[in-house]
Scaffold this motif. Sequence first.
Motif, PDB file in Angstrom:
ATOM      1  N   ILE A 318      40.146 -25.619  74.146  1.00  0.00           N
ATOM      2  CA  ILE A 318      39.601 -24.258  74.001  1.00  0.00           C
ATOM      3  C   ILE A 318      40.691 -23.231  74.312  1.00  0.00           C
ATOM      4  O   ILE A 318      40.833 -22.212  73.624  1.00  0.00           O
ATOM      5  CB  ILE A 318      38.350 -24.075  74.901  1.00  0.00           C
ATOM      6  CG1 ILE A 318      37.190 -24.861  74.279  1.00  0.00           C
ATOM      7  CG2 ILE A 318      37.987 -22.599  75.077  1.00  0.00           C
ATOM      8  CD1 ILE A 318      35.895 -24.833  75.067  1.00  0.00           C
ATOM      9  N   SER A 354      28.917 -28.360  69.962  1.00  0.00           N
ATOM     10  CA  SER A 354      29.101 -27.032  70.577  1.00  0.00           C
ATOM     11  C   SER A 354      30.541 -26.550  70.416  1.00  0.00           C
ATOM     12  O   SER A 354      30.802 -25.350  70.355  1.00  0.00           O
ATOM     13  CB  SER A 354      28.657 -27.026  72.039  1.00  0.00           C
ATOM     14  OG  SER A 354      29.629 -27.639  72.841  1.00  0.00           O
ATOM     15  N   TYR A 358      31.759 -23.078  68.825  1.00  0.00           N
ATOM     16  CA  TYR A 358      32.727 -22.181  69.477  1.00  0.00           C
ATOM     17  C   TYR A 358      33.828 -21.757  68.500  1.00  0.00           C
ATOM     18  O   TYR A 358      34.146 -20.574  68.378  1.00  0.00           O
ATOM     19  CB  TYR A 358      33.346 -22.886  70.700  1.00  0.00           C
ATOM     20  CG  TYR A 358      34.276 -21.974  71.471  1.00  0.00           C
ATOM     21  CD1 TYR A 358      33.768 -21.005  72.333  1.00  0.00           C
ATOM     22  CD2 TYR A 358      35.655 -22.051  71.311  1.00  0.00           C
ATOM     23  CE1 TYR A 358      34.614 -20.143  73.024  1.00  0.00           C
ATOM     24  CE2 TYR A 358      36.510 -21.193  71.992  1.00  0.00           C
ATOM     25  CZ  TYR A 358      35.977 -20.243  72.846  1.00  0.00           C
ATOM     26  OH  TYR A 358      36.814 -19.377  73.512  1.00  0.00           O
TER      27      TYR A 358
END
Length: 474
Positions: A318, A354, A358
């Motif tokens: 991320i 998920s 994102y």
Amino acid sequence: MMDLLIPDKTHDESRQGEALMLKAEAAKNNGRKLYIESYGCAMNFSDSEIVASILAERGFETTSDYSVADVIFINTCSIRENAEQRVRNRLKEFTVAKVKNPGLVVGVLGCMAERLKSKFLEEEKLVDVVVGPDAYRDLPNLIDQVDDGQKAVNVLLSREETYADISPVRLNSNGINAFVSIMRGCDNMCSFCVVPFTRGRERSRDPLSIVAECRDLFDRGYREVTLLGQNVDSYKYSTTGEEVITTNFANLLEMVALINPDLRVRFSTSHPKDITDDVLYTINKYDNICNYIHLPVQSGNSRILDLMNRTYDREWYINRIDAIRSIIPDCAISTDVITGFCSETDDEHKDTVSMMDYVKYDFAYMFKYSERPGTLAAKRYADDIPEEVKQKRLTEIVAKQQEYSFYRMQARIGRVERVLIEGFSKKSDKDYCGRSDQNAMVIFPVGENYKPGQYVNVLIERSTTATLIGKVVD
Ligand code: SAM
Ligand code: SF4
């Protein structure tokens, strides 16, 4: 079942099994014809160009019709079991050609040759030659051995071979886009992956030979190069001698970008553990380095990433996505995902979903886990997720990706994209197609003032999940 959703140039489903053709004038005809068919990733297609180059030097001409060939080569992929099955089925089809022409040489090249080695000769009686990815210079000798009535095998892997001095012939080229191999092999040992075993240790090619090849392509009218490696971010080349100069991937990108602002530069594949901010700043600095990064995530769950030996976790990935978004405004991001890896629970699968929520990827390649003999995962973990569960998870993420691909495409409507024209669209010769900076396929009407190889500005009017449609505005 096709496990690939959106065609991309690095593993183009529509090119699988394509026979590659070299224009006759490049060959010093010895009267023998080579037919070469390629499977798998862009690296294999690029290797087939090296093979054709080596054999063209020995006077072989290429043909797209295997029934008239004297030598048939099949450049293979081992990445998933179905890729190998495809090759086995194809070999059966060559049996008839061999019966008609007993002098025909049939060779298996590439990853599957490296994985199975001489076992291939026992399992497939039709095959005469087995050659691994680092042994292509030996092909003329190996063909001579077969001509002398023997079977021939060379699957030696090398720590040095980069074929840097071989100028690959461009097969089936549109004269606009070309792949340029910058490194070979892989040292990463992801637990699911066969590549380190079939392509050997990672080694980088001399940057000067890469720049020379790209410059030559530009001088011959090419307008886009894609720099290829299994992990381009770990590219590293040090000169020997008194003053040692080390070139990393950011330096190399810059060197290629400086050849000419009209030469677009793309690259594949980036690895989340290695992609540096330096690379991102270099992409942002040069308009001709395309705003598109393929950053395979594989899974959104840290425990599974650890089992996969990817050496990053969810937070790290991320962080890299956030860095891309902040350093390169308007960068398209694509990925690879594997569903149903050993012991993956439903909740862990949800972490992958998920992650897709994102990032909202522009494209994705999605696969069911396929156990490969000899890999770390095959040795250490049970392939314990039932086929129907792997499939259900795959179906779910494929549907999710369709949504996000469409979302990304729709976001381009009303914008003007700079497009490099590649040729007529597949559906109609009234339309041209080409790619945007972000690698989206763009379709627009043919016009008198522009032609393939030129850049045009296209106003996007509508889209499908995979294509932008518009009109030229300059
Ligand atoms: N070097 C690149 C990387 O690390 O992303 C690509 C390597 S591989 C040619 C392309 C993709 O195939 C991988 O990213 C992975 O998603 C998929 N793959 C590799 N091994 C697999 C396996 N055993 N089962 C399913 N998919 C696999
Ligand atoms: Fe395979 Fe991992 Fe290397 Fe990619 S980085 S080729 S997935 S071992």
